[in-house]
Every structure is written in C-alpha cells, then in structure tokens.
Design a protein around this motif. Sequence first.
Motif, mmCIF file in Angstrom:
data_model
loop_
_atom_site.group_PDB
_atom_site.id
_atom_site.type_symbol
_atom_site.label_atom_id
_atom_site.label_comp_id
_atom_site.label_asym_id
_atom_site.label_seq_id
_atom_site.Cartn_x
_atom_site.Cartn_y
_atom_site.Cartn_z
ATOM 1 N N LEU A 48 0.842 -1.100 -0.121
ATOM 2 C CA LEU A 48 0.081 0.049 -0.106
ATOM 3 C C LEU A 48 0.694 1.285 -0.050
ATOM 4 C CD1 LEU A 48 -2.739 1.296 0.086
ATOM 5 C CD2 LEU A 48 -2.706 0.899 2.637
ATOM 6 N N GLU A 49 1.898 1.313 0.772
ATOM 7 C CA GLU A 49 2.732 2.643 0.943
ATOM 8 C C GLU A 49 3.424 2.749 -0.499
ATOM 9 O OE1 GLU A 49 6.678 4.526 3.360
ATOM 10 O OE2 GLU A 49 5.315 2.444 4.143
ATOM 11 N N ASP A 50 4.011 1.889 -0.840
ATOM 12 C CA ASP A 50 4.666 1.997 -2.106
ATOM 13 C C ASP A 50 3.685 2.565 -3.333
ATOM 14 O OD1 ASP A 50 6.895 1.268 -1.213
ATOM 15 O OD2 ASP A 50 6.883 -0.731 -1.921
ATOM 16 N N ARG A 51 2.389 1.919 -3.272
ATOM 17 C CA ARG A 51 1.476 2.480 -4.462
ATOM 18 C C ARG A 51 0.817 3.511 -4.145
ATOM 19 N NH1 ARG A 51 -0.244 3.707 -8.074
ATOM 20 N NH2 ARG A 51 -1.722 2.925 -9.556
ATOM 21 N N LEU A 52 0.714 4.286 -3.012
ATOM 22 C CA LEU A 52 0.464 5.650 -2.703
ATOM 23 C C LEU A 52 1.340 6.367 -3.176
ATOM 24 C CD1 LEU A 52 -1.160 5.333 0.773
ATOM 25 C CD2 LEU A 52 -2.348 5.268 -1.301
ATOM 26 N N LEU A 53 2.463 6.215 -3.063
ATOM 27 C CA LEU A 53 3.819 7.124 -3.578
ATOM 28 C C LEU A 53 3.616 7.018 -5.032
ATOM 29 C CD1 LEU A 53 6.752 5.902 -1.247
ATOM 30 C CD2 LEU A 53 5.328 8.056 -1.286
ATOM 31 N N GLU A 54 3.301 5.999 -5.695
ATOM 32 C CA GLU A 54 3.115 5.935 -7.219
ATOM 33 C C GLU A 54 2.041 6.603 -7.578
ATOM 34 O OE1 GLU A 54 2.873 2.150 -8.625
ATOM 35 O OE2 GLU A 54 4.631 1.116 -7.578
ATOM 36 N N PHE A 55 1.064 6.802 -6.975
ATOM 37 C CA PHE A 55 -0.320 7.790 -7.211
ATOM 38 C C PHE A 55 0.152 9.158 -7.357
ATOM 39 C CE2 PHE A 55 -3.207 4.318 -5.807
ATOM 40 C CZ PHE A 55 -3.917 4.152 -6.767
ATOM 41 N N GLU A 56 0.871 9.531 -6.385
ATOM 42 C CA GLU A 56 1.479 10.795 -6.437
ATOM 43 C C GLU A 56 2.247 11.171 -7.785
ATOM 44 O OE1 GLU A 56 3.944 13.989 -3.455
ATOM 45 O OE2 GLU A 56 4.616 11.777 -3.547
ATOM 46 N N LYS A 57 3.243 10.257 -8.340
ATOM 47 C CA LYS A 57 3.901 10.386 -9.374
ATOM 48 C C LYS A 57 2.915 10.598 -10.525
ATOM 49 C CE LYS A 57 7.576 7.985 -7.664
ATOM 50 N NZ LYS A 57 8.775 6.656 -7.853
ATOM 51 N N GLU A 58 1.603 9.985 -10.565
ATOM 52 C CA GLU A 58 0.600 10.048 -11.345
ATOM 53 C C GLU A 58 -0.322 11.180 -11.365
ATOM 54 O OE1 GLU A 58 -1.170 5.964 -10.745
ATOM 55 O OE2 GLU A 58 0.432 5.225 -11.352
ATOM 56 N N ASN A 59 0.082 12.184 -10.421
ATOM 57 C CA ASN A 59 -0.703 13.321 -10.244
ATOM 58 C C ASN A 59 -2.104 12.994 -9.654
ATOM 59 O OD1 ASN A 59 -0.728 16.407 -10.324
ATOM 60 N ND2 ASN A 59 -1.864 16.186 -12.017
ATOM 61 N N VAL A 60 -2.151 11.931 -8.911
ATOM 62 C CA VAL A 60 -3.388 11.677 -8.238
ATOM 63 C C VAL A 60 -3.080 11.884 -6.458
ATOM 64 C CG1 VAL A 60 -4.878 9.823 -7.313
ATOM 65 C CG2 VAL A 60 -3.900 9.897 -9.878
ATOM 66 N N LEU A 61 -3.996 12.750 -6.149
ATOM 67 C CA LEU A 61 -3.889 13.032 -4.482
ATOM 68 C C LEU A 61 -4.248 11.977 -3.891
ATOM 69 C CD1 LEU A 61 -5.271 16.784 -4.674
ATOM 70 C CD2 LEU A 61 -2.882 16.153 -4.496
ATOM 71 N N ARG A 74 -6.416 10.008 5.173
ATOM 72 C CA ARG A 74 -6.677 8.845 6.030
ATOM 73 C C ARG A 74 -6.196 7.525 5.482
ATOM 74 N NH1 ARG A 74 -12.225 12.162 6.418
ATOM 75 N NH2 ARG A 74 -11.327 12.670 4.311
ATOM 76 N N VAL A 75 -6.131 7.563 4.334
ATOM 77 C CA VAL A 75 -5.518 6.491 3.325
ATOM 78 C C VAL A 75 -3.950 6.315 3.826
ATOM 79 C CG1 VAL A 75 -5.036 5.393 1.392
ATOM 80 C CG2 VAL A 75 -7.314 6.230 1.664
ATOM 81 N N TRP A 76 -3.515 7.325 3.707
ATOM 82 C CA TRP A 76 -2.019 7.658 4.092
ATOM 83 C C TRP A 76 -1.585 7.309 5.660
ATOM 84 C CZ3 TRP A 76 2.597 7.385 1.917
ATOM 85 C CH2 TRP A 76 3.600 7.582 2.817
ATOM 86 N N ALA A 77 -2.581 7.302 6.542
ATOM 87 C CA ALA A 77 -2.539 7.425 7.830
ATOM 88 C C ALA A 77 -2.641 5.654 8.113
ATOM 89 C CB ALA A 77 -3.334 7.892 8.852
ATOM 90 N N PHE A 78 -3.510 5.151 7.369
ATOM 91 C CA PHE A 78 -3.709 3.551 7.355
ATOM 92 C C PHE A 78 -2.282 3.073 6.809
ATOM 93 C CE2 PHE A 78 -5.571 -0.055 5.230
ATOM 94 C CZ PHE A 78 -6.337 -0.899 6.477
ATOM 95 N N ALA A 79 -1.646 3.253 5.831
ATOM 96 C CA ALA A 79 -0.625 2.795 5.304
ATOM 97 C C ALA A 79 0.624 3.011 6.303
ATOM 98 C CB ALA A 79 -0.153 3.446 4.138
ATOM 99 N N MET A 80 0.623 3.922 6.929
ATOM 100 C CA MET A 80 1.739 4.259 7.900
ATOM 101 C C MET A 80 1.413 3.419 9.221
ATOM 102 S SD MET A 80 3.775 6.459 6.958
ATOM 103 C CE MET A 80 3.688 5.312 5.435
#
Length: 241
Positions: free
Chosen positions: A181-194, A198-204
Amino acid sequence: MSSNTELPKPTSEYILDQKVVAAGKYQGLATVTYIDPRDATKTRRERDFIFLVDRPRDEPVGAIAPNIYEDAGGRWCTVLVQQFRPQYERDTVEFPAGFISRRRGRETAEEAAARETEEETTKTGKVIATSPLLTSEPVPIAALLTGALLHARDKTGDEAGKQRLDKGEFTVEWQIPLLELEDRLLEFEKENVLVDPRVWAFAMGIRCALSLDLGKQKKHCAETSSASTAGEDKKQDDGLI
C-alpha cells in the motif's frame, strides 16, 4: 443564500460570537470569535470555518469506510476508489465514503459506510469496528465523521462486479495488497493523483505494525500479564497479600 443559514447557539463559554459570512446550497462560511480555554490572558481570537447547511454539528454527518479484503490469491488488501474532485482539479484516491443519508430514515454511520462501499465499488462488507467521533482538522470544517472498518467481500448474484453510482458519477476501484500500500500511494503521487490523508495514515499504521513487530509485543504483554496474575494468585494463596 440558503433559506436556513442560522448557526446553532454555542454551548461553550469560550465561544464569544459567530457570524455567517456567506452560504451556498450545501455549505457556508462563518467566522467565530473565541478564547482558548488554556489562555490565562483571555486573548480574543478569530477563525473562519466551513459549515454544512441544514446539517447537525454535534453528531456525525458522514461515514468513512476503511476496509480489508482477501483476494483470490489469499493476500489481504484494501479497496480504494479513485475519482475526480473538482475542488482540486484532479483525481483523488480515497476509502469509500459519503454522507449519512437523511432519505433512508435514521441511517446509522455503520449502515452508511456499508452502503457507500456497495455504491462506489463492486464489494459489500460487514462492519467489524467503529471509530469515536472524528474531525476534519486541520481543515476548519464544522462537520463530524465516523469511521467504520469493513471486512469487504465480492458482491454476488445480480450485483456481482457492479457498482451503484449516480448518473454522471464515476469511480475507479483499486484492490491494493496491504504490504504494497505505501509504495502504491507514492506511485499515485507520481501520476498526479492526490491521496486522502486517512489512507496515508492507514498505510503508516501498517508500516509501524510491521517494523515494530507489534504482534510479538502484544503476545509478550499478554504473557507478562498472565504471569503477573498467576503470581498475585499464588501470593494470595500463601497469605502474603
């Protein structure tokens, strides 16, 4: 301007005044004058905040549905939705979420979380945990939320593989393994997706649970507590306490 933009009377002695600045169909802007309860100097402060028109401020108005889902390969995942958010002018990735309905009688936050999951994804689910009341801070919105953790599963029958979206509403469903999850969320940022915070906190939380080996620590605490209880029982048996 809405026909009903009157703010509820403050119940705290530290709220000195509040005024509506403007209001639309669903939301309004207000200014509150207040004193921090911990401020010995009693300095008056002002802050703008957003409020929801015709919605209560002392009970949850929306529900968020963090979730777990076991895929066909036996991997534990979480189901997220990607959708366009006009206020950001781009897509966001979030947990299923939405308002608690006033058209469905007295819908609970748990019912709303399950319904929103069924509407926005191809999943249904059972609530396995409910949060205390949640705020939207640091964004100043006077609206309380409730989180309901769902054990999600695939829909069956006529609804299998289907969403229930309103006309003009579109979401992309993601099933992301928890360990990725954490790695995929960082990929979303590179794709210009915010990414919703709460999803980031879940990953942390997942990262901390893994890196700190909290399962092992919980087992150790349970064993220590059991041993301590056994020791106290023996002292009582021996007449020491």
